[in-house]
Design a protein around this motif. Structure first.
Motif, PDB file in Angstrom:
ATOM      1  N   MET A  71       0.822  -1.220   0.000  1.00 53.76           N
ATOM      2  CA  MET A  71       0.000   0.000   0.000  1.00 53.76           C
ATOM      3  C   MET A  71       0.849   1.261   0.000  1.00 53.76           C
ATOM      4  SD  MET A  71      -3.378  -0.815   2.260  1.00 53.76           S
ATOM      5  CE  MET A  71      -2.612  -1.576   3.676  1.00 53.76           C
ATOM      6  N   TYR A  92       0.691   3.739  -2.852  1.00 52.66           N
ATOM      7  CA  TYR A  92      -0.297   4.815  -2.921  1.00 52.66           C
ATOM      8  C   TYR A  92       0.295   6.164  -2.519  1.00 52.66           C
ATOM      9  CZ  TYR A  92      -4.105   1.695  -4.066  1.00 52.66           C
ATOM     10  OH  TYR A  92      -4.923   0.813  -4.718  1.00 52.66           O
ATOM     11  N   ASN A 132      -2.352   6.709  -7.270  1.00 59.19           N
ATOM     12  CA  ASN A 132      -3.295   5.585  -7.257  1.00 59.19           C
ATOM     13  C   ASN A 132      -2.902   4.469  -8.213  1.00 59.19           C
ATOM     14  OD1 ASN A 132      -4.970   6.600  -5.260  1.00 59.19           O
ATOM     15  ND2 ASN A 132      -6.342   7.613  -6.712  1.00 59.19           N
ATOM     16  N   ALA A 170      -2.183   0.801  -6.894  1.00 64.40           N
ATOM     17  CA  ALA A 170      -3.013  -0.324  -7.327  1.00 64.40           C
ATOM     18  C   ALA A 170      -2.150  -1.432  -7.920  1.00 64.40           C
ATOM     19  CB  ALA A 170      -4.050   0.143  -8.343  1.00 64.40           C
ATOM     20  N   TYR A 196      -0.249  -3.158  -4.980  1.00 62.30           N
ATOM     21  CA  TYR A 196      -1.225  -3.832  -4.130  1.00 62.30           C
ATOM     22  C   TYR A 196      -1.714  -5.104  -4.825  1.00 62.30           C
ATOM     23  CZ  TYR A 196      -5.224  -4.778  -1.172  1.00 62.30           C
ATOM     24  OH  TYR A 196      -6.120  -5.396  -0.324  1.00 62.30           O
ATOM     25  N   LYS A 222      -7.532  -3.834  -6.587  1.00 64.42           N
ATOM     26  CA  LYS A 222      -7.838  -2.400  -6.743  1.00 64.42           C
ATOM     27  C   LYS A 222      -7.860  -1.966  -8.204  1.00 64.42           C
ATOM     28  CE  LYS A 222      -7.439  -2.236  -2.295  1.00 64.42           C
ATOM     29  NZ  LYS A 222      -8.598  -2.527  -1.504  1.00 64.42           N
ATOM     30  N   PHE A 240      -8.267   3.725  -4.180  1.00 69.48           N
ATOM     31  CA  PHE A 240      -8.057   2.590  -3.284  1.00 69.48           C
ATOM     32  C   PHE A 240      -9.383   1.944  -2.913  1.00 69.48           C
ATOM     33  CE2 PHE A 240      -7.688   0.708   0.950  1.00 69.48           C
ATOM     34  CZ  PHE A 240      -6.601  -0.137   0.775  1.00 69.48           C
ATOM     35  N   THR A 244     -12.755  -1.490  -5.736  1.00 75.59           N
ATOM     36  CA  THR A 244     -12.186  -2.837  -5.874  1.00 75.59           C
ATOM     37  C   THR A 244     -13.069  -3.709  -6.752  1.00 75.59           C
ATOM     38  OG1 THR A 244     -13.295  -4.026  -4.073  1.00 75.59           O
ATOM     39  CG2 THR A 244     -11.442  -2.597  -3.466  1.00 75.59           C
TER      40      THR A 244
END
Length: 118
Positions: free
Chosen positions: A41, A44, A48, A52, A55, A101, A106, A109
């Motif tokens: 994370m 981020y 974004n 993503a 993540y 994501k 975030f 999803t």
């Protein structure tokens, strides 16, 4: 459908725990590293899209399976451990409603929106 998905992910979590049990590592490793994939994370903090990507990379069942199977094929127990933990962590996140994501936010999803509704 929501309950059915949670049950499926609970089964995946059990599979991940069983896969970890097949490794030579102590259970304290599992406990210590279970939340480690959430380090992704930090992406981020860039934006974004980067967030993503990282993540999703560390929360993708396919990546976890490939890492685990590479450990089996190469006789590298630490890769088996990492794969089992990635798989277990991802299943646990899905049970909680945290999906892969989309790059716009975030909270967006593949399982739907998460967080507080504004």
């Amino acid at each position: 459908m929501k309950i059915q998905l949670k049950l499926e992910y609970a089964a995946f979590l059990i599979v991940g725990i069983l896969a970890f049990a097949k490794t030579e590592y102590s259970w304290w490793w599992f406990a210590l590293l279970f939340l480690a994939p959430d380090i992704s994370m930090l992406g981020y903090t860039v934006n974004n899209k980067v967030g993503a990507f990282f993540y999703n990379l560390l929360h993708h069942f396919g990546v976890a399976i490939i890492v685990y199977l590479a450990g089996v094929a190469l006789s590298l127990p630490y890769l088996q451990m990492i794969g089992a933990i990635l798989f277990s962590h991802s299943a646990f996140d899905r049970i909680l409603g945290y999906g892969l994501k989309y790059p716009d936010s975030f909270q967006n999803t593949h399982l739907g929106k998460i967080g507080k509704v504004k």
